[in-house]
Every structure is written in structure tokens, then in C-alpha cells.
Design a protein around this motif. Structure first.
Motif, PDB file in Angstrom:
ATOM      1  N   ASN G 134      18.069 -15.197   7.010  1.00  0.00           N
ATOM      2  CA  ASN G 134      18.543 -14.227   7.999  1.00  0.00           C
ATOM      3  C   ASN G 134      17.630 -13.011   8.007  1.00  0.00           C
ATOM      4  O   ASN G 134      17.841 -12.054   7.257  1.00  0.00           O
ATOM      5  CB  ASN G 134      19.991 -13.809   7.698  1.00  0.00           C
ATOM      6  N   PRO G 135      16.610 -13.017   8.859  1.00  0.00           N
ATOM      7  CA  PRO G 135      15.614 -11.940   8.812  1.00  0.00           C
ATOM      8  C   PRO G 135      16.193 -10.574   9.147  1.00  0.00           C
ATOM      9  O   PRO G 135      15.594  -9.557   8.813  1.00  0.00           O
ATOM     10  CB  PRO G 135      14.576 -12.373   9.853  1.00  0.00           C
ATOM     11  N   TYR G 136      17.377 -10.536   9.786  1.00  0.00           N
ATOM     12  CA  TYR G 136      17.964  -9.248  10.157  1.00  0.00           C
ATOM     13  C   TYR G 136      18.352  -8.415   8.947  1.00  0.00           C
ATOM     14  O   TYR G 136      18.528  -7.218   9.036  1.00  0.00           O
ATOM     15  CB  TYR G 136      19.168  -9.453  11.083  1.00  0.00           C
ATOM     16  N   LEU G 137      18.487  -9.089   7.790  1.00  0.00           N
ATOM     17  CA  LEU G 137      18.866  -8.379   6.574  1.00  0.00           C
ATOM     18  C   LEU G 137      17.670  -8.035   5.695  1.00  0.00           C
ATOM     19  O   LEU G 137      17.820  -7.424   4.640  1.00  0.00           O
ATOM     20  CB  LEU G 137      19.862  -9.227   5.766  1.00  0.00           C
ATOM     21  N   MET G 138      16.492  -8.451   6.115  1.00  0.00           N
ATOM     22  CA  MET G 138      15.329  -8.266   5.244  1.00  0.00           C
ATOM     23  C   MET G 138      14.533  -7.006   5.597  1.00  0.00           C
ATOM     24  O   MET G 138      14.500  -6.569   6.744  1.00  0.00           O
ATOM     25  CB  MET G 138      14.421  -9.502   5.357  1.00  0.00           C
ATOM     26  N   SER G 139      13.866  -6.446   4.571  1.00  0.00           N
ATOM     27  CA  SER G 139      13.033  -5.266   4.786  1.00  0.00           C
ATOM     28  C   SER G 139      11.682  -5.690   5.363  1.00  0.00           C
ATOM     29  O   SER G 139      11.338  -6.879   5.362  1.00  0.00           O
ATOM     30  CB  SER G 139      12.814  -4.542   3.462  1.00  0.00           C
ATOM     31  N   THR G 140      10.926  -4.692   5.824  1.00  0.00           N
ATOM     32  CA  THR G 140       9.592  -4.977   6.366  1.00  0.00           C
ATOM     33  C   THR G 140       8.727  -5.689   5.339  1.00  0.00           C
ATOM     34  O   THR G 140       8.078  -6.698   5.638  1.00  0.00           O
ATOM     35  CB  THR G 140       8.912  -3.656   6.792  1.00  0.00           C
ATOM     36  N   ASN G 141       8.719  -5.193   4.120  1.00  0.00           N
ATOM     37  CA  ASN G 141       7.908  -5.816   3.081  1.00  0.00           C
ATOM     38  C   ASN G 141       8.310  -7.262   2.850  1.00  0.00           C
ATOM     39  O   ASN G 141       7.473  -8.140   2.685  1.00  0.00           O
ATOM     40  CB  ASN G 141       8.040  -5.047   1.756  1.00  0.00           C
ATOM     41  N   GLN G 142       9.610  -7.510   2.811  1.00  0.00           N
ATOM     42  CA  GLN G 142      10.068  -8.872   2.541  1.00  0.00           C
ATOM     43  C   GLN G 142       9.675  -9.817   3.672  1.00  0.00           C
ATOM     44  O   GLN G 142       9.250 -10.948   3.429  1.00  0.00           O
ATOM     45  CB  GLN G 142      11.584  -8.868   2.320  1.00  0.00           C
ATOM     46  N   ILE G 143       9.783  -9.353   4.900  1.00  0.00           N
ATOM     47  CA  ILE G 143       9.393 -10.189   6.038  1.00  0.00           C
ATOM     48  C   ILE G 143       7.897 -10.464   6.009  1.00  0.00           C
ATOM     49  O   ILE G 143       7.441 -11.594   6.217  1.00  0.00           O
ATOM     50  CB  ILE G 143       9.815  -9.501   7.364  1.00  0.00           C
ATOM     51  N   THR G 144       7.108  -9.441   5.720  1.00  0.00           N
ATOM     52  CA  THR G 144       5.655  -9.616   5.659  1.00  0.00           C
ATOM     53  C   THR G 144       5.266 -10.596   4.551  1.00  0.00           C
ATOM     54  O   THR G 144       4.432 -11.484   4.757  1.00  0.00           O
ATOM     55  CB  THR G 144       4.969  -8.249   5.424  1.00  0.00           C
ATOM     56  N   MET G 145       5.889 -10.451   3.386  1.00  0.00           N
ATOM     57  CA  MET G 145       5.564 -11.365   2.280  1.00  0.00           C
ATOM     58  C   MET G 145       5.991 -12.790   2.618  1.00  0.00           C
ATOM     59  O   MET G 145       5.312 -13.750   2.263  1.00  0.00           O
ATOM     60  CB  MET G 145       6.239 -10.890   0.986  1.00  0.00           C
ATOM     61  N   LEU G 146       7.104 -12.940   3.306  1.00  0.00           N
ATOM     62  CA  LEU G 146       7.556 -14.281   3.681  1.00  0.00           C
ATOM     63  C   LEU G 146       6.545 -14.950   4.611  1.00  0.00           C
ATOM     64  O   LEU G 146       6.151 -16.111   4.396  1.00  0.00           O
ATOM     65  CB  LEU G 146       8.926 -14.197   4.374  1.00  0.00           C
ATOM     66  N   ILE G 147       6.088 -14.233   5.631  1.00  0.00           N
ATOM     67  CA  ILE G 147       5.104 -14.813   6.559  1.00  0.00           C
ATOM     68  C   ILE G 147       3.829 -15.186   5.806  1.00  0.00           C
ATOM     69  O   ILE G 147       3.294 -16.286   5.960  1.00  0.00           O
ATOM     70  CB  ILE G 147       4.770 -13.820   7.705  1.00  0.00           C
ATOM     71  N   ASP G 148       3.349 -14.259   4.972  1.00  0.00           N
ATOM     72  CA  ASP G 148       2.111 -14.537   4.236  1.00  0.00           C
ATOM     73  C   ASP G 148       2.271 -15.765   3.340  1.00  0.00           C
ATOM     74  O   ASP G 148       1.382 -16.611   3.268  1.00  0.00           O
ATOM     75  CB  ASP G 148       1.710 -13.321   3.389  1.00  0.00           C
ATOM     76  N   THR G 149       3.403 -15.866   2.658  1.00  0.00           N
ATOM     77  CA  THR G 149       3.603 -17.000   1.754  1.00  0.00           C
ATOM     78  C   THR G 149       3.693 -18.298   2.544  1.00  0.00           C
ATOM     79  O   THR G 149       3.089 -19.308   2.162  1.00  0.00           O
ATOM     80  CB  THR G 149       4.886 -16.792   0.918  1.00  0.00           C
ATOM     81  N   LEU G 150       4.411 -18.292   3.643  1.00  0.00           N
ATOM     82  CA  LEU G 150       4.496 -19.502   4.477  1.00  0.00           C
ATOM     83  C   LEU G 150       3.109 -19.892   4.981  1.00  0.00           C
ATOM     84  O   LEU G 150       2.750 -21.074   5.032  1.00  0.00           O
ATOM     85  CB  LEU G 150       5.402 -19.243   5.698  1.00  0.00           C
ATOM     86  N   SER G 151       2.315 -18.907   5.340  1.00  0.00           N
ATOM     87  CA  SER G 151       1.000 -19.170   5.922  1.00  0.00           C
ATOM     88  C   SER G 151       0.050 -19.785   4.898  1.00  0.00           C
ATOM     89  O   SER G 151      -0.826 -20.574   5.234  1.00  0.00           O
ATOM     90  CB  SER G 151       0.425 -17.871   6.468  1.00  0.00           C
ATOM     91  N   GLU G 152       0.240 -19.435   3.636  1.00  0.00           N
ATOM     92  CA  GLU G 152      -0.667 -19.925   2.582  1.00  0.00           C
ATOM     93  C   GLU G 152      -0.258 -21.284   2.039  1.00  0.00           C
ATOM     94  O   GLU G 152      -1.027 -21.952   1.370  1.00  0.00           O
ATOM     95  CB  GLU G 152      -0.689 -18.919   1.422  1.00  0.00           C
ATOM     96  N   LEU G 153       0.966 -21.696   2.293  1.00  0.00           N
ATOM     97  CA  LEU G 153       1.444 -22.980   1.739  1.00  0.00           C
ATOM     98  C   LEU G 153       0.612 -24.144   2.274  1.00  0.00           C
ATOM     99  O   LEU G 153       0.204 -24.131   3.429  1.00  0.00           O
ATOM    100  CB  LEU G 153       2.922 -23.167   2.110  1.00  0.00           C
TER     101      LEU G 153
END
Lengths: 153, 153, 153, 153, 153, 153, 153, 153, 153, 153
Positions: G134-153
Motif C-alpha cells: 500500500n504505497p499510500y502509507l509509505m514515505s518518500t524514502n521507502q517508495i524510492t528504495m522500493l523502486i530501486d530494489t525492484l529495478s535491480e532484481l
């Protein structure tokens, strides 16, 4: 105080500071007229003296210049400075840097010779404005980086 | 190449590096037997030479030691080193540090005299193990901090 | 307060600080006259005591000097200092450093022996002004770097 | 080697390292039974010895504990450690920290007395878990901060 | 405001902060008398609850102590604290650290078991003064480093 | 092991860690129905207990929330957590942060009261999204900054 | 000024800032009722527009949410914001972050699709309190880290 | 799921993230033809809305441009973005930056007006290439520094 | 002073600064009408001049722009600037950056050609807002990163 | 493409980069033979042009040298470089540094005159090896520090 005492006292004073490692970098120039033999002789003598005195270092030389970095006890290095100043076999001596260090850089060599081959000559261009090597125009940082780069090649 | 050319060329070489500011710190010792008059004479001469040569600096001295920090063009400071080594009016000369700087520390003084008064003598204790001032036992950092502290008092 | 209580109270006090890890580095000297057998005996005893007391460490020794780094609870290390001071089998003990750490460096050894072979002796030169190993002239940093370098070889 | 020579040689060895400033912090405990007079006498003697030996420092004491930070030449501080260990007028001695420094913290005092007044006692609470001052439970950092804060008050 | 409203309002309040990840580290002790079976039962229950509540974590235990690091929503972790405090199957609970984090450390495990084998026991010595593992004497940093090191083995 | 011994042993275990300063920050909620008198009584009791137990801290409260930061020995703070969890005079307790510190922040107060006046209420807006103070929605950093700012006013 | 001029002038104004790269991250929601076909159609159109407009980016979507990071000229990205706000095929649009960057992160993709497979879903737990993404509950940093981690997988 | 539920669920989703403070900076342009009265009316309405919604901020405007920095809950700021995009009383809207912050910069003002006087106009030159203020040509850093400098005057 | 002297003196002045390495980055534009042959001729001449003058560098060019980074002695680079300004074979010259460096970046090339192939063209997008390479819109950092990235491919 | 279009296109290209602030520092020399009147005339013209073009800066000059730091839009500064190169009223122009900045240093002056008085002349010595001011021998850092120091006096 008697003369003898003064002499003795001075001798002790001179030994003071013997726990401090000093690194000295200098450049000098020798005439092409010198036979290579003489240069070789100079270097051999120096190396023997170095081992006796706990001096280590590296020497860069081409057909015109010496560029030397030497390390040892503070009073020993200063004794060497006195001899270098008076040595007539080279001239235009310039002390570039002199500083206290906690560990030696050249501890494995009483003198490491770094003689740039033709291909290494390009290095002069990396750290100076001219393609001909002229350490008199280079800054302390540039001279230090040049020695380090030559040493790693 | 003719001799004259070599001499001229060397003279030019010596001038190379004249754009670099070098700071030299050294210590030396003079005999108590010297009349104060002579020390005064030495210092006056030095100061005149300094002004002519673009040298600035500070001098700490008590009844036994000189401790001096001088700044100027690299070849000028090296010329001074040569003279200091040969000067018989002091002895036990030890170069402590010699390094390139971007700006002078003592630009307002051709020579600033720092003569520790009785009360300032406590400073010797701050940067060394003995209460009697003996720069030969001090590290580069300790000597530098001592000069700076004396200068700010 | 009764004597027994005081003794008990002191015993407790002494145990205070037992949660703090202290690392102590010292140097000392033993006479060549000592038979090697005795040195061996000293070391064996020490190692057994160490294991019992939660002490870990490393020991550098050549034919003249001990150089030791030991870690353990603050009161335990202090108990050891008391014993070292009174032990007549070595002399000229000098504590070099003593500091609180969060983790042990030598946790895998109750005592790791670091005996410089001939080739490793060059290390003495790396961290001091003399080629002969004399830890009494070395700074804390130099002694620490020497132990670390010996340990990694 | 003759005994005399060994003694002389050892004496010299002991003097090695005399250029290094060591700062030692320790805590100890004395019995309330001691008359105040005795404590005063201890301190007076100590201060005289300190001046003679180039020792400077600060002493915190309340009715139960000593907490002392002393600075001096490495062999001198080590000589003091030997005496402290054997001195029966206090007990439970714990060395807290011992490290090399470039400049003294207490250069103006052969011994600065820091006796917490009633109001300053609150400081014990700032750096420890108990309102009663018990340095045996404090970390090196906490003890150092306590001394510095007391000194600045 | 009616009771129902208050209850509802409180329930909502409790859910506030559910976006914040909290990491809690605690230690506790269980009696040897407990049959292993019971410990197993405790852990199984815990793991099921964790998965339902979005809790992740790691658990170190030997025959005497629990050492646990758990992560989850702030109100969820606080609910767990309330249950831990009242759980009579262990005692001597001590919260070591509790802090907000941006990302979980143990996201792949609803509970990762870290049971030190005989050889891993040496780790206790690395981060404490005693060879026997006693987390009650360890600092937050030491406990954290111990868990991390066990986890990487 | 006899029961008595276990009890005693546990009591000692509980005292372990008494050298570590822990700072705990939590928020909770009390019903408006409570007479002010009761809140006052709670606070008086707490303050007396704090002094006895070496606890220091600060308390922010308005007509709805408690926000408290308390410091003390690790086992003492944990004892307090157990009592807070069971205390029925407030509810919705949320531990925000709990961490080891080297020095206390509130050493001068067994409890410092920070009651926002009308004008200070604007502070709530500085560290949160709503103009009404609701610590349940704030991050650890925001809560800490709020307490510090209130304390400095 | 004539209307035409104003229009022209505004058109130029709008182009101002076209040298600045802006990165925009937003989340939005679409109804499950939408046929997958429609989502596909949306994405195809978007990709064509992106290539025409010099937009690059990455898109995370599962069966409920869009999470997108797009980069392009400042006025172009702002044009896109206007279209996103008015697009009725998704709703609950929330801009998370919008900032100027010196280089693009996604320069190789006009749109990189990051569709979490079943196993990657665990990532949601790493950066949030709930196991359901649920991205609506996440902070900017958490969203950015999630995208970066998904992108590197 | 019924429509009503979806609407409710969406309404809740929209409220998610309400704990996060977002700061948005944008520029826009309004026609000179607008009577000043209208601008005043816009600003009054905005200010009332801001207070109701927990929005704080600062507004720079001269006779051509708006430059505004606003802070509030993430969903509230996003609601404002939607309104700004559709508001026809200004045009050429460009979002400059949008980022999460821990504390507000303008917490004391529901809207702080920063209207550059004649003398302050020189500031435009400090952060841009033209003496005429044109925020469309300025970078995020330059716009931020301009607002901060105006605010401190 | 005679004219000849002035000329000579100026010539010397111009040579002053010859010890300083300057790196200059510029962009310019040439007309497509130019036959490729002419560009080739320009570059060949430049390379010969560079070798003679101790200039090193890299050149990026596509069918419209030059982008060049050159290094050499300060007066030499300035001589080149004068020639570049007057050279009518290109136009729209813009100096991007000019700074003193301690070591050359391109010491191995009198001129390194970096001609983006089709696939490398994507790089333009990485450091700018448009997919078409237009260095006139890029910042100094973006241009520098582009050259470095092209050079490493 | 027609010629007119190309000219127009080039004119636009030239304007590209107009959002970037460039700071240029250069030195040049003028003949003493010039009447002071002419220098004054040069400066007056320059100042008028500067105001028209959004250029700000500072100018140091003594009876021999110009030393100038100017700031403005990248294409404007480059236009100035072209004029400076061709201006025959000074010679020996050397660009010292040219770099992009986010804010102007001299935004309050279309040209600030810094004319060293007799006493300020000592500054030359602070940043160079000679007491006579010769910027051609100074490094970029030294020239920058000199201007800053003069400006603050």
C-alpha cells in the motif's frame, strides 16, 4: 662548563629527535659531462651509507635531473642535507618538501631506482605543462604524484 | 653548449619555481658565550636580507635556542638553507618541516620576534614532556602549535 | 561498618566495571641470561591464567623485548597490571596504551604468538627510525601498526 | 656485559620514550578512617614530586574516591604507576585510560583540585545511573566528561 | 461522548502510527525446568502470530536466555510489549533498544532462529568480558553486533 | 539449585546492566473525565519515585496526552515500563524510542514539566501535519524535536 | 499587447525551464473493474507520448496501484501533471516527490515496467509495516528504495 | 464490493499519508489585466482555506508572477495541486519541487507575504542571469535561496 | 624603457604562468555545408599544433557541434582561446569551463576523438532534457559527465 | 533551410544557456603610456555595458595590471570574452578561471572597484612570492583569495 662537556652535550642534542621519522624530497641537477661511471659511483656510495644510517628512499633520475625522496631519523636526514648542500658533483639543489611521518613509504629499499623508460616518459606530461621533464617547474603535489606513479608502474 | 650558456641556463633553472611559496621551520642552537650584541647583529642583517628577498617569518628565541619559521619563493628559501647550513654562528641546525603553502602566515612581518617572557615559559610544558624548553625533543606538530600559541598571546 | 563488611564491599567494588572491555598494550624487557625454558614457562602459565580470566591477546617477542596487547574486563586487566609491575622476571615495563573497546581484537586467541622471523624483521624499519627493533622509541600508533601488520602476515 | 653496564643501559632504556606525553586516568579508594590530615599530606607530597618530574594533572576527590588525570613523559608516568600500585594508603586502584597526547590538558597545574561542592554533586547523576558518585561503574567517556565539566565550572 | 465512541476513537488512536516501522530488541530469561517442549510451543505460537501481524525478526537463544530483535508497525510492536511483560513463561525481561527504522532488517523471516553452536560460542567473548554468554552485562552496541555476526555466519 | 538461590540469582541478574543509562520516550492518553486532582496525584507520586530510583526526565501534557522522556539505569527503566503497562489510569501507551545514552539530558530534573501555553501550541504545527497536537501521528524525530523545542522556550 | 502576442509570449514562457531535468514520483489507483485491456492501452499510449516528449521512467503496478517515476524537461513534466490530474481512468493520485536532477536514472527506457512477481512481493514488507503493498502509507524514502530494489532484481 | 464501500475505501485511502509533511514549491503567472482586487480576493480565500486545512507557506509575488512554497499533509497538498491546475485565474503553472520534510519552515504563517520592494529587487540579479525577475529560468536551488533570502530581510 | 624592452618584457610576462595546467572546455558549431574534408583538415592541423605546444585533450563531435576539453600551460591555452575566437570555420563558440588542475586527464592523447556511434547517442538523453544532442542547453556538470562517460565506453 | 533561418537559428542557439550564470576571472596588462583618462573612459563604458547586459563584477587595478572577476549569463560572458580578446587597449590577456555558479558574488555592483592603497599593497605578499604585485605568477586560488580579501577590507 668545559669545552669537552659542551661538545658532548651538543653531540647528545644532535641525537635528540632520533625517534622522529622525517621524509625529505629534493631535486638537483648534474652536468652531462659527468661520466656515467661517476654517477654510478655516487649512487653506490650513497646506498652503503643509507644502510648504515637507517635511511630508505627512492631515486628518479634521467640524463639531467635527480629527484629523490629519502626517509630516516630527523637528525640523520639533517646530516644528509648538510652533505648534499656541500656536494659539488650536483648543483641547483632544491628542497621540495620535508615532513614528519609515522611510517616509511620505502621501508623495503635502502634506495629504489626509478629510471623512466621511453614509454614512461609520457608521465612527465601528466603532471606538468611541458612534455620535457623539468621538476623545477612542478609543485610539491605534482612531484609526489609523479614518484608514486612511477613506483607503481 | 658554451660555459656561459650553461651558467645562464642554470641561473634560469634556479629561478624556476619562484612562483611557489615554501614555508621552512628549523631549530638551531647558539653558544651562551656569544655576546648578546652579536645575536642582535645577526638578526638585523637577516631582517634586511629578508625584506630584499621577499622573505617573511617569525623567530622564537630564548637564551639557548633559535626556532624559526620562514616563508618565501622556493628557490629563495633554498638559498637561505644553504647559507644557514654554512653559518658558524649557530650549530646543531635541524630542519623540522618544509612545505608548499598557498598563502603566507607571517605576511605582515619580515621577521616577527617571539621572545617568551617568564610567564609564557609555561607554554613549553604544554607541548613537551619537560618544563625546560628543548625543541629538539618536540614533534613537528608540537613545534608548530607552540609558535602559533606564542604568536597569538 | 565491620571489617568483614568492608572487605566484602571492596571485593564488590573491585568487581564493578567488570562489564567494560579494556585493551592494554605494554612493552618490557627480559635479560638474555634467562634460559629460554623460563620464558616458555612464563608464557604457559600466562596462557592458562588468561583462559581462566577471560583474557585474550597477542604477544610479540624477540630475544630482548616483550610487546603485548591484552584485552579483558577492566578489573581483571588491572589485576594483571598489578602482577606485571611486581614480576621480577622482566623489567623496564612501560604501559603504552590502555583504552576501553566495544569488541575484542584477539577474541580467538587466549594468546597469539607473533615471533618475527628473519624476513619479517624489516618491519621494524617501517615504523621506526632504527633497523634494530626498539619499542621504547616508538609511538603508540607505530607500535599498534607494527602489531597489526605482524598479525596479518 | 657487566652488571654496571646493564644497569646503565637499562637506565637509558627507561629514559627512552621521554619525548612522548602520556595521559593516565585512574580511580582509587581510600578508607574514611584516614584522618583528613593524612590525605592532605599525601597530596602535598604528590604535588612536590609532580613539579620535579614535569607531571601536570587534575584530581577529583570526595569523601571516598580519588579520580585523577595525570600527564607527563611516558617513562615518568610509568614510574608513577609502579608507585601507585604499591601505595597502601589507597586501594582498589583501577587504570581507566592511558593514551599518548600531543599537548597537555592541565599544563597550568602541577595538580588542579576539583572538589565537588554540594551543588556540583548533581553532576554525578549526569554521567551515571546513580545519584551517588561511584566512578567504578562509569565508562571512560563518562569519567572524562565528568572531569571536563567539573573543570569548567 | 458515548462510551462506544470513546472505545472506537481509542481503537483508531491505537491504529495511528501504523505506518511507522519500529525495531525492538530485548533480552529475557527462562527456567531450565521448562521442558524443551514448552519452548518449542512458545516459538511456534509466536511465529504464527508474527505472520498475521506483519512482524519479522530474529531470535537468539541458548539454554538460559532469549535475545530477540523484532520489527513491525509501531502499535503492533507496542501490543507485543504488553504481552511480553505479562507472559509468565519467561522473566527478567529487559528492553535493550527500540527505534524507528526506514527498512526492515529481517524482512525475509517471520522469525529467524540463531542458535549458537559450540563453535559459535566463541562469539560471546568477542563482544563481552566473560566467556559465558550473559546479555544482561552487554551494551546495546555489543548486543546488536552479536546478533549481526551470528546472522552472517 | 534451591528456590531461594534462584530468586537471589534473578535479583542479581535484574541488577545487571545497572551501569547503563537508558532513555525511554513514550506517549499515552488519559480520559478527560479524570479529575485534574488525580493527574496531579499521579505526577506527585511519580516524582517521588523518580528521585528514589535515580530517574530523571521531562513530561509534556495537555488536556489529552502524556508525552514523556525518562532516563535511568536500564533495569530501573524496565521496571518502570512494567508498571506503566499495567497502570489503568492512562491507556493507549506507545513506546516511541528507547536507547542507551552516555549522558543524561534531564539530569537537573527528577521531572521537568513542559505544559504548552496557548502561544506555544503553534509548535504542534511545526512538527506535524495537523494543528491539533496528536503525538500518535508523529515520527520519533518529530517528537524528539518537539520536546527539545518546548524545553528551550 | 495583443492577444496573439500574449499567447506567443506565454508559449515561450512555458518553454522556459526546458533545460532543467525534473524527476516526478507519484502513486495512483485504478479500479479492478477495468479490463486489463484498458490498462494495456493506457500504457501503450503513454509510451508513445513519452518517446515524442523526451520522457523516460519506470512504472511499478500490481492489480491495484500505479507507482511511477518519470523524468523529463521541467515544462514537459508539468504538462504531464496537468494531464494526470484530469485523467479519469485512475484516481487518488498523490504526488510523492518532484525534484531537479543532473542526470536521468531511467535514460535507457521510455518506460521500464516493474511488475512484482509473487516472490518479489516480499519486498513490500521490507519497506512498510504491512505485507500487503500500500504505497499510500509509505514515505518518500521507502517508495524510492522500493523502486530501486525492484529495478535491480 | 458495493459502490458506497469503494467510495468510502477511496476516501480512506486518500487520507492515508496524512502523517507526512510535504513541501511544494511552484511558480505561475497571472495577467496584468486582472484587477488587483481580484488578486487580493484570491489570496484572502486561500489564506482561509489554508488555516482550515493545516497548510502553511510563503508567497512571493510581483506584478507578473506568483512564487509559492506551501507545506501540509501529503493528501492535502495533493488536493491543492488539483485545484491549482484547474484554476483559470492564473496560468503557466510549473511545479518546481515537491518533497517530504520533518519540520515545517513556515509554521508561524498560514501564508507569509513576501513582496519585493524596489530595493529588494536587486535580489533577482543575485540568483539569476537577468535583472528582471523571471522564475521560469531559475533552478530549484536558486528559487529556494531567493525565497529564503527574501524571508530573512 | 625602450620599445624592444617592452616587447621582450611582455614576451616574458606572457610566459609567466607557464607552470600552471589549465583545462578549458568549450562548445562550438560548424555549418553542415562544410565538406567533411575541411573538418578533417582542421583536426589534423590542430593535432600537430597540440603536440608542439604540449596540449592534450578530447574532442566530441557529431554532424553539428564540437565539444572539446583541452589541457595545457595557462599561457598556451590562452593563446588557443585567442585563435579559437577568431577562427571563422566554426561559430557560436561558448567557453563552458576553465580551471586550474594538478594533473591532466588526457595526458595520453594530443587529441582523443570521441565520435558517438548510433547506440551511444542515447547518452545525450542521460544528461539533458532532449534526445537530440544540444550542448548549448547543458550545464557544466552535465557536459563534463557526458565527456567522461563517452571516454569510458 | 534558408540563410535567414540559419542566421535566426544561430541567434537562438547563441541565446541558449542564457539561464546559466558564469563567473570569469582574467588578468591583463595596459601600458603606462596610456593616459589615465583613457582608463577611466574604458571603465565608464564597461560599466554602462554591464548594466545593460546583466553583468556584475569587481575590478582590481594598479598602475600596471587589470584583474577582473565578472559574472553574467553564459552567452553574455562569452560575448565579452570575444570583445576582450580583440580590444587593443590592453594586452597579455590571460583567462584564469571560468566556472558556473548558482549565485553571484558581486550582485550589488555592476562593477566594484578595488584599488589597493599603499597599506593594502602588503596583501600582494600574502598570496605570492614577490612583494611586487604580479598576477601572472599567481595560481587561481591565490588570485581568488586576493580579490576576496581586498573586497572585505
Amino acid at each position: 662548563m668545559k669545552t669537552v662537556d659542551i661538545v658532548e652535550s651538543n653531540r647528545l642534542k644532535m641525537r635528540h629527535g632520533e625517534h622522529i621519522i622525517l621524509r625529505l624530497t629534493y631535486i638537483s641537477r648534474y652536468n652531462n659531462d659527468n661520466l656515467n661511471g661517476e654517477v654510478t659511483r655516487i649512487l653506490e656510495q650513497a646506498q652503503q651509507n643509507n644502510e648504515r644510517n637507517g635511511i630508505t628512499g627512492a631515486l628518479v633520475f634521467n640524463h639531467n635531473y635527480f629527484l629523490q625522496s629519502i626517509e630516516g631519523a630527523r637528525p640523520v636526514i639533517n646530516g644528509l642535507v648538510r652533505k648534499l648542500v656541500k656536494d659539488e658533483r650536483h648543483h641547483s639543489l632544491q628542497v621540495i618538501e620535508c615532513r614528519e611521518v609515522e611510517q616509511r613509504h620505502w621501508s623495503k629499499w635502502s634506495m629504489k631506482y626509478l629510471i623512466p623508460s621511453e614509454e614512461k616518459k609520457g608521465l612527465a606530461l601528466k603532471f606538468s605543462t611541458g612534455s620535457e621533464f623539468n621538476p623545477y617547474l612542478m609543485s610539491t603535489n605534482q612531484i609526489t604524484m609523479l614518484i608514486d606513479t612511477l613506483s607503481e608502474l
